[in-house]
Design an enzyme around this catalytic site. Structure first.
Site, PDB file in Angstrom:
ATOM      1  N   LYS A  66       0.839  -1.185   0.000  1.00 40.05           N
ATOM      2  CA  LYS A  66       0.000   0.000   0.000  1.00 40.05           C
ATOM      3  C   LYS A  66       0.880   1.242   0.000  1.00 40.05           C
ATOM      4  O   LYS A  66       2.017   1.137   0.455  1.00 40.05           O
ATOM      5  CB  LYS A  66      -0.943  -0.012   1.198  1.00 40.05           C
ATOM      6  CG  LYS A  66      -0.284   0.406   2.518  1.00 40.05           C
ATOM      7  CD  LYS A  66      -1.308   0.762   3.562  1.00 40.05           C
ATOM      8  CE  LYS A  66      -0.723   1.731   4.547  1.00 40.05           C
ATOM      9  NZ  LYS A  66      -1.502   2.207   5.602  1.00 40.05           N
ATOM     10  N   LYS A 107      -4.093 -10.270   9.762  1.00 39.49           N
ATOM     11  CA  LYS A 107      -4.064 -10.355  11.225  1.00 39.49           C
ATOM     12  C   LYS A 107      -4.984 -11.476  11.701  1.00 39.49           C
ATOM     13  O   LYS A 107      -6.109 -11.614  11.195  1.00 39.49           O
ATOM     14  CB  LYS A 107      -4.520  -9.030  11.851  1.00 39.49           C
ATOM     15  CG  LYS A 107      -3.483  -7.924  11.768  1.00 39.49           C
ATOM     16  CD  LYS A 107      -3.992  -6.678  12.471  1.00 39.49           C
ATOM     17  CE  LYS A 107      -2.984  -5.566  12.371  1.00 39.49           C
ATOM     18  NZ  LYS A 107      -1.795  -5.757  13.193  1.00 39.49           N
ATOM     19  N   GLU A 127      -4.490   5.550  17.422  1.00 34.51           N
ATOM     20  CA  GLU A 127      -3.067   5.470  17.737  1.00 34.51           C
ATOM     21  C   GLU A 127      -2.723   6.563  18.740  1.00 34.51           C
ATOM     22  O   GLU A 127      -3.288   7.654  18.671  1.00 34.51           O
ATOM     23  CB  GLU A 127      -2.223   5.687  16.477  1.00 34.51           C
ATOM     24  CG  GLU A 127      -2.393   4.617  15.434  1.00 34.51           C
ATOM     25  CD  GLU A 127      -1.663   4.999  14.155  1.00 34.51           C
ATOM     26  OE1 GLU A 127      -0.455   4.802  14.071  1.00 34.51           O
ATOM     27  OE2 GLU A 127      -2.330   5.517  13.249  1.00 34.51           O
ATOM     28  N   ASP A 183      -4.798   7.066   4.447  1.00 35.31           N
ATOM     29  CA  ASP A 183      -3.819   6.164   5.074  1.00 35.31           C
ATOM     30  C   ASP A 183      -4.473   4.899   5.638  1.00 35.31           C
ATOM     31  O   ASP A 183      -3.954   3.803   5.451  1.00 35.31           O
ATOM     32  CB  ASP A 183      -3.083   6.928   6.191  1.00 35.31           C
ATOM     33  CG  ASP A 183      -1.839   6.201   6.668  1.00 35.31           C
ATOM     34  OD1 ASP A 183      -1.229   5.489   5.858  1.00 35.31           O
ATOM     35  OD2 ASP A 183      -1.472   6.348   7.854  1.00 35.31           O
ATOM     36  N   HIS A 215      -7.719  -0.284   5.585  1.00 32.23           N
ATOM     37  CA  HIS A 215      -7.967  -1.128   6.765  1.00 32.23           C
ATOM     38  C   HIS A 215      -9.430  -1.055   7.249  1.00 32.23           C
ATOM     39  O   HIS A 215     -10.074  -2.074   7.470  1.00 32.23           O
ATOM     40  CB  HIS A 215      -7.061  -0.718   7.927  1.00 32.23           C
ATOM     41  CG  HIS A 215      -5.610  -0.648   7.593  1.00 32.23           C
ATOM     42  ND1 HIS A 215      -5.015  -1.472   6.669  1.00 32.23           N
ATOM     43  CD2 HIS A 215      -4.617   0.139   8.066  1.00 32.23           C
ATOM     44  CE1 HIS A 215      -3.725  -1.171   6.594  1.00 32.23           C
ATOM     45  NE2 HIS A 215      -3.462  -0.210   7.420  1.00 32.23           N
ATOM     46  N   LYS A 267      -4.600   9.870  15.028  1.00 29.78           N
ATOM     47  CA  LYS A 267      -3.276   9.841  15.670  1.00 29.78           C
ATOM     48  C   LYS A 267      -3.312  10.740  16.893  1.00 29.78           C
ATOM     49  O   LYS A 267      -4.153  11.628  17.002  1.00 29.78           O
ATOM     50  CB  LYS A 267      -2.230  10.347  14.689  1.00 29.78           C
ATOM     51  CG  LYS A 267      -2.012   9.382  13.554  1.00 29.78           C
ATOM     52  CD  LYS A 267      -0.793   9.748  12.756  1.00 29.78           C
ATOM     53  CE  LYS A 267      -0.464   8.650  11.769  1.00 29.78           C
ATOM     54  NZ  LYS A 267       0.085   7.451  12.403  1.00 29.78           N
TER      55      LYS A 267
HETATM   56  P1  NAP Z   1      11.924   2.792   2.661  1.00 29.67           P
HETATM   57  O1  NAP Z   1      12.427   2.427   3.998  1.00 29.67           O
HETATM   58  O2  NAP Z   1      12.047   4.212   2.227  1.00 29.67           O
HETATM   59  O3  NAP Z   1      12.654   1.859   1.591  1.00 29.67           O
HETATM   60  C1  NAP Z   1      12.586   2.112   0.212  1.00 29.67           C
HETATM   61  C2  NAP Z   1      13.310   1.031  -0.545  1.00 29.67           C
HETATM   62  O4  NAP Z   1      13.198   1.343  -1.927  1.00 29.67           O
HETATM   63  C3  NAP Z   1      14.779   0.927  -0.219  1.00 29.67           C
HETATM   64  O5  NAP Z   1      15.175  -0.405  -0.309  1.00 29.67           O
HETATM   65  C4  NAP Z   1      15.439   1.727  -1.348  1.00 29.67           C
HETATM   66  O6  NAP Z   1      16.714   1.271  -1.696  1.00 29.67           O
HETATM   67  C5  NAP Z   1      14.513   1.370  -2.491  1.00 29.67           C
HETATM   68  N1  NAP Z   1      14.611   2.393  -3.537  1.00 29.67           N
HETATM   69  C6  NAP Z   1      14.183   3.666  -3.485  1.00 29.67           C
HETATM   70  N2  NAP Z   1      14.463   4.279  -4.648  1.00 29.67           N
HETATM   71  C7  NAP Z   1      15.079   3.363  -5.431  1.00 29.67           C
HETATM   72  C8  NAP Z   1      15.601   3.385  -6.742  1.00 29.67           C
HETATM   73  N3  NAP Z   1      15.556   4.475  -7.504  1.00 29.67           N
HETATM   74  N4  NAP Z   1      16.141   2.257  -7.218  1.00 29.67           N
HETATM   75  C9  NAP Z   1      16.199   1.138  -6.461  1.00 29.67           C
HETATM   76  N5  NAP Z   1      15.737   1.056  -5.226  1.00 29.67           N
HETATM   77  C10 NAP Z   1      15.177   2.159  -4.716  1.00 29.67           C
HETATM   78  O7  NAP Z   1      10.385   2.417   2.478  1.00 29.67           O
HETATM   79  P2  NAP Z   1       9.535   1.331   3.322  1.00 29.67           P
HETATM   80  O8  NAP Z   1       9.098   1.936   4.600  1.00 29.67           O
HETATM   81  O9  NAP Z   1      10.274   0.052   3.354  1.00 29.67           O
HETATM   82  O10 NAP Z   1       8.218   1.220   2.438  1.00 29.67           O
HETATM   83  C11 NAP Z   1       8.208   0.637   1.154  1.00 29.67           C
HETATM   84  C12 NAP Z   1       6.771   0.599   0.646  1.00 29.67           C
HETATM   85  O11 NAP Z   1       5.984  -0.148   1.543  1.00 29.67           O
HETATM   86  C13 NAP Z   1       6.106   1.970   0.558  1.00 29.67           C
HETATM   87  O12 NAP Z   1       5.240   1.982  -0.538  1.00 29.67           O
HETATM   88  C14 NAP Z   1       5.301   2.074   1.841  1.00 29.67           C
HETATM   89  O13 NAP Z   1       4.181   2.906   1.704  1.00 29.67           O
HETATM   90  C15 NAP Z   1       4.885   0.631   2.008  1.00 29.67           C
HETATM   91  N6  NAP Z   1       4.600   0.282   3.407  1.00 29.67           N
HETATM   92  C16 NAP Z   1       5.568   0.376   4.350  1.00 29.67           C
HETATM   93  C17 NAP Z   1       5.264   0.024   5.662  1.00 29.67           C
HETATM   94  C18 NAP Z   1       6.307   0.074   6.728  1.00 29.67           C
HETATM   95  O14 NAP Z   1       5.986  -0.331   7.859  1.00 29.67           O
HETATM   96  N7  NAP Z   1       7.516   0.541   6.445  1.00 29.67           N
HETATM   97  C19 NAP Z   1       3.980  -0.397   6.004  1.00 29.67           C
HETATM   98  C20 NAP Z   1       3.014  -0.479   5.010  1.00 29.67           C
HETATM   99  C21 NAP Z   1       3.337  -0.137   3.710  1.00 29.67           C
HETATM  100  P3  NAP Z   1      18.077   1.997  -1.177  1.00 29.67           P
HETATM  101  O15 NAP Z   1      18.044   1.859   0.321  1.00 29.67           O
HETATM  102  O16 NAP Z   1      19.133   1.178  -1.788  1.00 29.67           O
HETATM  103  O17 NAP Z   1      18.015   3.417  -1.632  1.00 29.67           O
END
Ligand code: NAP
Length: 515
Positions: free
Chosen positions: A178, A212, A246, A266, A271, A367
């Site tokens: 998402k 969940k 939250e 969000d 959800h 939040k």
């Molecule tokens: P993040 O921590 O910012 O990680 C982004 C990832 O994408 C990193 O591995 C980064 O690689 C890679 N990336 C970004 N630009 C790139 C490019 N140009 N080429 C290749 N790789 C690239 O994000 P995240 O929190 O993991 O979230 C990822 C997705 O999941 C998002 O859409 C977010 O909305 C969704 N999501 C996340 C969570 C959560 O709990 N984090 C929950 C629900 C949904 P590098 O590190 O090598 O730059």
């Protein structure tokens, strides 16, 4: 290649009933995580794969290929994931003796999504890894990346021959994180674009809430018990409350991201609407993806937003202010100083069908609220007459059935009883089912369930394209009306949001469960 850790370490191996969920070597897919160096991969995905592997649901030899932009070796990636497991696996992994056998299944491939390069290098790498590991070449691509990369990655996968056509000897599936779209038009455009390379049964749109245990249990509770399901309708239910509260705000880091999103996009769009579907849906003909999606879709199509009333009459949006020691939303880094982004939303809607006509569904999320809780409360009607009135006894409270989704996972039913003694009066008491007390062991993480299902080709707990578009249609309509509505109402952090949210109940129709 070492052995898995001992059974004592990870808990019981799959029971005989769970054995149909065990994936054998020939059915196992290579897992390719785009965005493998990100927060989601380290905190949720790799620990989930580890827990599935350690518990014996996956074969001993698997291949997980992380793709991201940074330059690193397989060894560096493995060491980082070992650290991530130490911090985030619910089963822990103890020491390097138990971590090493797992992380030796991990590989890293550097690729910049914006480079314009093709994926021939990844295709060749996967073929080598699969051959060495004796894997069949099935593939699960997991897009844990910003949504702007969804279409470019899928097109490249298609063009460069990494996605097999459906129905062949080998399968390829793609999981989308998402947010899936930003409004109805972008969701439609996204569905259309990925359909160029994927058929619907290769697409897995994730809403981790559906994975969940407590959310899955809504199915079990409604359709596995003869005594409750007949009560789920307008004859017995006064209203339904769905809350996702939250206590945290932006925590100093999410401001810039959140300011372009808000609570409606969000969590309401996904959800809360998904939970609404599970509570309100008819019994699906089979507990299978198509039938479940069809019934959810009927609920979403029946949701009616009032056309003739001003939005303030059925929807409240709020934004938290500052309090001593707590920065207000507008003070958070990355937030526009004149932002109207809602950190709280409450909505009254109706599911306009024979089962639910006239029953308000009250949804709220926010939040910096008073308590961290996600729950569904089915508030039943009062008894038709106050039978004990001649004894000067207060009227009985209406029964309430509450699904506690998190924390303190469980289900409770409140009913009225006579306390012991010569006096006759009535007092509400609660029957409580608590997961921790009823079942031993920690609950599987949502991502474990969903990853296993995607590997097995079961999309029941994912969202179909039309469901997402329909949910976005509703949300887009609210967002459109907000453009002409007053700014969000302020609320103090640590409270239950704007006091005016109480008006959504209308006269004499209960109140929010703010305890
Ligand atoms: P993040 O921590 O910012 O990680 C982004 C990832 O994408 C990193 O591995 C980064 O690689 C890679 N990336 C970004 N630009 C790139 C490019 N140009 N080429 C290749 N790789 C690239 O994000 P995240 O929190 O993991 O979230 C990822 C997705 O999941 C998002 O859409 C977010 O909305 C969704 N999501 C996340 C969570 C959560 O709990 N984090 C929950 C629900 C949904 P590098 O590190 O090598 O730059």
């Amino acid at each position: 290649m070492g052995e898995r850790p001992t059974a004592a370490f990870w808990g019981a191996a799959p029971s005989p009933e769970q054995s149909r969920y065990v994936i054998g070597p020939e059915a196992m897919g290579t897992i390719v995580i785009f965005g493998a160096t990100g927060d989601l991969a380290g905190r949720k995905l790799i620990p989930a794969i580890y827990n599935l592997w350690a518990a014996g649901f996956l074969p001993r030899k698997i291949a997980v290929v992380g793709v991201a932009r940074k330059d690193k070796s397989d060894g560096e990636f493995r060491a980082e994931m070992c650290e991530a497991l130490k911090k985030h696996s619910r089963t822990g992994h103890g020491d390097s003796d138990s971590c090493d056998p797992f992380v030796s299944n991990l590989y890293y491939h550097r690729f910049d999504f914006t480079s314009g390069d093709n994926l021939a290098g990844l295709r060749a790498r996967l073929a080598d890894i699969e051959q060495a590991a004796g894997l069949s070449g099935h593939r699960l691509f997991y897009l844990a990346v910003s949504p702007e990369f969804f279409v470019p990655i899928v097109s490249r996968l298609g063009q460069d021959g990494l996605i097999y056509p459906p129905g062949g000897a080998r399968w390829a599936r793609v999981v989308f994180e998402k947010p899936f779209g930003h409004d109805v038009d972008s969701a439609r455009a996204l569905n259309g674009a990925i359909a160029q390379d994927l058929s619907e049964n290769q697409i897995y749109r994730i809403d981790h809430y559906l994975g969940k245990e407590t959310v899955q249990n809504i199915f079990a509770f409604r359709f596995g018990n003869a005594i409750f399901e007949p009560l789920f309708n307008q004859h017995y239910v006064d209203h339904v409350q769905i809350t996702m509260a939250e206590t945290v705000g932006m925590e100093g880091r999410r401001g810039a991201f959140y300011d372009g999103i808000g609570a409606m996009r969000d969590v309401l769009q996904n959800h809360l609407f998904q939970i609404l579907c599970l509570v309100a849906m008819e019994v699906p003909a089979r507990f299978r993806a198509k039938e479940v999606h069809d019934e959810k879709m009927k609920v979403l199509c029946s949701v009616a937003l009032p056309k003739d009333e001003p939005i303030e009459a059925w929807c409240v949006r709020g934004q938290y202010t500052s309090a001593p020691g707590v920065p207000g939303y507008l003070d958070e880094a990355g937030v526009r100083p004149d932002s109207h982004t809602e950190t709280y939303v409450a909505l009254r809607l109706f599911v306009d069908n024979w089962r639910w006509a006239g029953v308000p569904f009250l949804l709220r999320a926010g939040k910096a609220l008073a308590k961290r809780v996600t729950e569904v409360a089915i508030q039943f009607k009062q008894p038709p007459t106050h039978y004990f009135r001649e004894l000067s006894v207060a009227a009985p409270q209406a029964n309430a059935l509450v699904f506690r989704i998190q924390p303190d996972e469980g289900i409770s039913l409140t009913f009225n009883a006579k306390p012991p003694g010569m006096d006759f009066h009535i007092q509400p008491v609660t029957m409580d089912f608590n997961y921790g007390q009823a079942f031993s062991g920690s609950l599987p993480e949502a991502y474990e369930r969903l990853l296993l299902d995607a590997l097995r080709g079961d999309s029941t707990l994912f969202m179909r394209g039309d469901e997402i578009e329909c949910a976005w249609c509703l949300v887009t309509e609210v967002l459109r009306r907000w453009k002409e509505a007053p700014a969000p109402e302020p609320y103090r952090p640590g409270t239950w949001g704007p006091p005016s949210a109480a008006r959504l109940f209308g006269p004499a129709r209960g109140q929010w469960r703010d305890d």
